[in-house]
Design an enzyme around this catalytic site. Sequence first.
Site, PDB file in Angstrom:
ATOM      1  N   GLU A   1       0.591  -1.204  -0.364  1.00 45.39           N
ATOM      2  CA  GLU A   1       0.089  -0.267  -0.088  1.00 45.39           C
ATOM      3  C   GLU A   1       0.779   1.489   0.043  1.00 45.39           C
ATOM      4  OE1 GLU A   1      -2.887  -0.211   3.322  1.00 45.39           O
ATOM      5  OE2 GLU A   1      -3.726  -1.757   2.274  1.00 45.39           O
TER       6      GLU A   1
ATOM      7  N   GLU B 256      -6.259  -8.397   0.254  1.00 50.01           N
ATOM      8  CA  GLU B 256      -6.832  -7.928   1.147  1.00 50.01           C
ATOM      9  C   GLU B 256      -8.837  -7.228   0.765  1.00 50.01           C
ATOM     10  OE1 GLU B 256      -5.323  -5.129   3.674  1.00 50.01           O
ATOM     11  OE2 GLU B 256      -3.434  -5.913   3.639  1.00 50.01           O
TER      12      GLU B 256
END
Length: 705
Positions: A332, A437
């Site tokens: 991320e 995720e």
Amino acid sequence: MSEKPIYKPRRKRGWLWFLGILVGVGIVALAVIIPVYFVLIKPHQSTASSDTSGSSGNNGNSNGSGGSGNNNNTTTTNGGQPAPAFSGAITGGSGSTVTRDDGSTFVYTNNFGGTWYFDPRNPFVDGARANEWTPALNESWQWGVDVVRGVNLGGWLVTEPFICPSLYEPYQSGDFAPPYNAVDEWTLSVAMNKSGNVTQIMDEHYRTFITEDDFAAIAAAGLNWVRIPVPYWMIEVYPGEPFVPHLAWSYFLKAIQWARKYGLRINMDLHTIPGSQNGWNHSGKLGPINFLFGVMGIANAQRTLDYLRTLTEFVSQPQYTNVVQYFGIVNEAFVQTIGQPQVEAFYLEAYTLIRNITGVGAGQGPFIGIHDGFIGMQEWAGFLQGSDRIAMDTHPYNAFNDPTTASLASFIPSPCTGWGPELNTSMAQFGFSAAGEWSAAINDCGKWVNGVGLGTRYEGTYPGSTTVIGNCSVWTEYDTWSADTVQQTKELVMASMDALQHWFFWTWKIGNSSVTGNIESPSWSYSLGLQQGWIPADPRDAVGFCAASAGVEMNDPTSGLSAWQTGGTGAGTIVAAQLASFGVWPLTAMNSATGLPYLPPASVADLPQYTPTGAIITLSGPTFTTPSSTQTADAGSGWADTADTQEYFVPIAACPYPDAWDAQSTTIPPVSLCQATQVVRAKRSPEPVPEAMPTPPPMVRLAKA
Ligand SMILES: *[C@@H]1O[C@H](CO)[C@@H](O)[C@H](O)[C@H]1NC(C)=O
Ligand SMILES: *[C@@H]1O[C@H](CO)[C@@H](O)[C@H](O)[C@H]1NC(C)=O
Ligand SMILES: *[C@@H]1O[C@H](CO)[C@@H](O)[C@H](O)[C@H]1NC(C)=O
Ligand SMILES: *[C@@H]1O[C@H](CO)[C@@H](O)[C@H](O)[C@H]1NC(C)=O
Ligand SMILES: *[C@@H]1O[C@H](CO)[C@@H](O)[C@H](O)[C@H]1NC(C)=O
Ligand SMILES: *[C@@H]1O[C@H](CO)[C@@H](O)[C@H](O)[C@H]1NC(C)=O
Ligand SMILES: *[C@@H]1O[C@H](CO)[C@@H](O)[C@H](O)[C@H]1NC(C)=O
Ligand SMILES: *[C@@H]1O[C@H](CO)[C@@H](O)[C@H](O)[C@H]1NC(C)=O
Ligand SMILES: *[C@@H]1O[C@H](CO)[C@@H](O)[C@H](O)[C@H]1NC(C)=O
Ligand SMILES: *[C@@H]1O[C@H](CO)[C@@H](O)[C@H](O)[C@H]1NC(C)=O
Ligand SMILES: *[C@@H]1O[C@H](CO)[C@@H](O)[C@H](O)[C@H]1NC(C)=O
């Protein structure tokens, strides 16, 4: 309303209010060296079960002499004598008795035809299979054909307040009242060290939060992969960084052995980066971004490259390649702030470094995963086209849209109509794509889930916001959920599984709160959902859900990917335009140096750097011991590519570096003191996969000459 779920960060940074509260607190211990010592077998009683009565078919009991599998490079040193016989079974299916690595036993249950395998005399054999529809570890994973169904082991080696609240709860009041409370692993480590022995407390967490039984249960749940977030501090820390160094590595080694034992493949995800790549608390430190951004942006990236190198060198050894088949190199990175071209140049540099170690072509080291940075996968179409085995990682969440009054039922079709087409497109335009995720949550309810920083919260408790959607206890008290709520949550989960195609749920386990004694964020726990019925016992049940419920067809997985996208013919020849666009490293332009008002317009070339003149850091493999003998299996040297002798980046002694974690707006130190001669990597993979080369079976290469 979320007709089309948008891609939003899992947790938004809150660094505007964060003011570097703990400057000067953490003088870090020099490495607390925790020996990587892996107790394999406790004294196994002479009665230790070699019971075959319950084991299935031909897989029951064996003394293991035939267990050399495809790794015959195992040395056994026992005073020249063969290792003593091991009396337990070394493999079995459902109903067989497994000896755990602490010597205790349990009966394996796997209703999907999975088999475990572990021979203590030959601990690197990849004979296990998670379930009947998943290739055994010593068989090839067919990318784009075999379906990745996985879970994250979040909150284990990288802690997060909402996943393991009981770790953080003791540090919220008294001496630890805000702003001295634990909000991330940095402040947690400082607080733990202030009131006790941080190394011991973290060791207890690592030892108990996830255990061997979780790996067995994951395979038994019909899953076949685990994504394991790991911190850079398992390699080293710099002075001033309070994280417990090294310890997490010894547990990652256990994870490798447990995954191997139950036939699970690992996506190793580097979740924390020096300086922080996104400013969120799960990056190690809540606060400013200092990766490829700000005065220390280049230096932090240089340090990161070395950690990528050390990890690649380890997992690309033949003992580990069949287990760790995917390496997510930066979790991320917040592209909106850092800039896409900057992140892309870093990824090309990392790619070059990694493939120079592994070589090019299927089976040569792991896939390299990059995250979409929350700008959407379509922005990455064509990136590094022609490269060898890069993968796209996306994290779609419903929870971080603006809080909504929309019903749970109204969310159910949205993954099919929203996420499905994006995944389909990315598979075609980029290559292998998966959701690293996602969760079953549709709002920010749950202790420390909320506060995402969108300016609103479900309960209206965001500072300055008055809109109240409802009372979160409806969503957190799962034992009061109606049968309808359980069923609708399950349908949302099935829609997500089908739409995402290849996925890793976030996360396997949410720990109890020590304050309430309960799991406070139930929609984020796969294991709880299995128990309570909102996660399907067989994840294959989700196949076709979107077609049946929303009329949306997903990719036929058996259609596969192009050869070059899986390390076949053509892999390794990056198209010229991509090399021309991103082939310059270190960066010559950064958002922070040119675009932000508070930094003097300065040349990126003036930013301080580290110098590649330090000692290489190598990670050691597990050591296997039995009480009655010294049995040493060859765990590898830690370094797959002996030709890789480039020294490690280290600080230049004379350079007065600013704080690497808080350098967005500081003064650039004198250029003459802080520049080093840099490594220049040729941005061309040395040898693309030639036309007629057969795909090498994994594990035949014992050592790279
Ligand atoms: C961690 O950060 C998230 C948002 O990024 C926030 O919701 C959560 O409350 C934070 N945890 C703590 C303990 O501050
Ligand atoms: C813990 O604090 C002590 C000082 O009380 C310090 O010397 C040590 O380095 C700290 N340890 C860690 C792991 O931060
Ligand atoms: C395993 O080896 C031990 C010692 O060599 C022997 O006593 C035992 O019978 C063997 N068990 C099987 C199932 O072959
Ligand atoms: C995988 O390992 C198992 C156990 O050693 C062995 O029986 C099997 O033949 C191996 N398969 C391959 C393809 O090497
Ligand atoms: C903390 O615990 C570790 C591991 O048990 C031990 O090695 C270390 O000496 C302890 N540190 C202190 C300051 O007591
Ligand atoms: C996904 O791709 C398949 C072709 O493989 C196509 O039939 C299907 O309509 C696509 N689905 C979506 C949602 O784009
Ligand atoms: C939410 O509901 C719970 C349980 O019904 C109650 O105890 C709590 O006070 C309510 N919270 C608010 C903010 O109304
Ligand atoms: C966690 O809480 C649940 C109730 O929500 C309880 O059943 C369980 O035993 C607890 N687990 C632990 C490890 O305390
Ligand atoms: C086994 O591996 C070690 C180190 O990885 C290497 O030095 C040795 O030559 C290998 N032996 C064989 C027989 O391949
Ligand atoms: C690969 O690494 C070696 C050793 O560090 C170096 O000499 C070589 O130039 C590198 N090759 C490429 C293509 O970067
Ligand atoms: C060890 O493995 C290598 C490579 O697969 C193979 O060539 C060799 O014959 C094997 N040796 C033995 C003793 O099995």
